[in-house]
Write an enzyme that holds these catalytic residues in place. Structure first.
Site, PDB file in Angstrom:
ATOM      1  N   LEU A 140      38.818  47.627  34.465  1.00  0.00           N
ATOM      2  CA  LEU A 140      37.313  48.228  34.464  1.00  0.00           C
ATOM      3  C   LEU A 140      37.309  48.784  35.702  1.00  0.00           C
ATOM      4  O   LEU A 140      37.237  48.775  36.999  1.00  0.00           O
ATOM      5  CB  LEU A 140      36.588  46.952  34.630  1.00  0.00           C
ATOM      6  N   ASP A 141      36.370  50.212  35.661  1.00  0.00           N
ATOM      7  CA  ASP A 141      35.350  50.491  36.517  1.00  0.00           C
ATOM      8  C   ASP A 141      34.692  49.945  37.617  1.00  0.00           C
ATOM      9  O   ASP A 141      34.122  48.929  36.829  1.00  0.00           O
ATOM     10  CB  ASP A 141      34.791  51.816  35.966  1.00  0.00           C
ATOM     11  N   ARG A 142      34.572  50.331  39.162  1.00  0.00           N
ATOM     12  CA  ARG A 142      33.684  49.753  39.748  1.00  0.00           C
ATOM     13  C   ARG A 142      33.141  49.197  39.310  1.00  0.00           C
ATOM     14  O   ARG A 142      31.632  48.470  39.040  1.00  0.00           O
ATOM     15  CB  ARG A 142      33.920  50.032  40.795  1.00  0.00           C
ATOM     16  N   ARG A 242      32.356  55.798  28.373  1.00  0.00           N
ATOM     17  CA  ARG A 242      31.020  56.544  28.690  1.00  0.00           C
ATOM     18  C   ARG A 242      31.283  58.190  28.203  1.00  0.00           C
ATOM     19  O   ARG A 242      30.233  58.425  28.117  1.00  0.00           O
ATOM     20  CB  ARG A 242      31.517  57.188  30.153  1.00  0.00           C
TER      21      ARG A 242
END
Length: 320
Positions: A140-142, A242
């Protein structure tokens, strides 16, 4: 080492970046030295040139040039096993003999980098037994929170990696987006490619990009100001959700990279409102593992502010 060697990628290293692989196996090699080797083609994967961000696969062959003496390796302060165990325990939603599933906090990186030393992978390394590395099987993205799956055994790592790669795992994300998507339910089918200067790459629509499909449905609305949207990624491209939500004019709130100033909503924290809510994981010879993560952090506060239903159960049409 007198000359270059060929090293086969093990299952434990499937899916990680090539620079991370060198950091794990040859810590004495600086990032700058590795970059130079990559530019010169001294490091290759299955005979081909690659960049530092290239993700390797189990079974591939890596050409490793002569390495510096291991005694030159930096000696960072080791993370306390007790501290790492306590932090992971706070995040753990499910655990059995082969799998550990975390509810990842927003803002905590999954893997490290040149300036990132506090991350999930470091916690896993600190608590792993000497004979078995607990490893990530997806990412997962930060700034994204929610479900993160890790494997405690090589066998579990193999079938989980194959399941994520083969798209047999059902994934559902929750997001707050600016405005209201039209129509209220649909499918975004827009190819994406990664472009931009190094370190600032973005996924952007392109006829030459990789296939990328996202199903979405609006669950609740805060007038026309913002919407609670459930997202079902059919493919798994980097930053897919996104980029796709920004593409249809309703960027995820707090996502300045893809939404810019349009991703801001007055009165809300300018933090990413994207959360991996639900996973359904098929298991060999057993019932599927169904996982749901409760909202936390700023998204929980936002849901309270708008009185959104934290128990919502989106139903996805089979023929969408």
């Amino acid at each position: 080492m007198n000359g270059p060697t060929q090293v086969k990628v093990k299952w434990d290293d499937d899916g990680i970046r090539i620079d991370r692989w060198f950091k794990n196996h040859y810590p004495q090699l600086s990032f700058g030295a590795l970059q130079k080797m990559l530019r010169k083609g001294q490091v290759r994967v299955d005979g081909g040139r690659v960049q530092a961000s290239h993700r390797i696969e189990a079974g591939q062959m890596i050409r490793v040039p002569p390495m510096p003496d291991p005694s030159d390796a930096p000696k960072p302060r080791a993370m306390s096993r007790a501290d790492a165990r306590e932090r992971l325990a706070e995040m753990t939603l499910y655990e059995d003999a082969g799998v550990m599933v975390l509810n990842k906090p927003f803002g905590l990186a999954v893997q490290g980098g040149a300036k990132t030393t506090d991350h999930i992978d470091a916690l896993l390394e600190a608590v792993s037994p000497d004979d078995a590395r607990i490893r990530l099987v997806h990412r997962l993205d930060r700034d994204t929170g929610g479900l993160l799956v890790t494997a405690k055994t090589r066998k579990a790592a193999q079938w989980l990696t194959e399941a994520f790669r083969g798209r047999t795992i059902e994934k559902e994300y929750w997001a707050l987006v600016k405005g209201v998507p039209q129509p209220l339910e649909g499918r975004i089918d827009a190819k994406l490619e990664k472009a931009g200067p190094k370190g600032q790459e973005k996924a952007r629509p392109s006829d030459d990009g990789q296939k990328a499909i996202t199903d979405y449905q609006v669950i609740e609305m805060a007038a026309q100001k913002a919407s609670f949207v459930a997202l079902r990624p059919i493919t798994g491209r980097t930053h897919q959700l996104r980029a796709h939500m920004a593409l249809i004019g309703t960027p995820i709130v707090g996502d300045g990279k893809y939404g810019g100033s349009d991703a801001k909503v007055d009165g809300l924290p300018q933090k990413m409102h994207l959360f991996c809510r639900r996973l359904v994981i098929p298991r060999p010879g057993n019932r599927p593992l169904v996982l749901e993560a409760p909202l936390h952090g700023h998204m929980k506060e936002t849901w309270k502010l708008f009185n959104f239903d934290e128990r919502a159960k989106p139903e996805w049409p089979e023929d969408l």
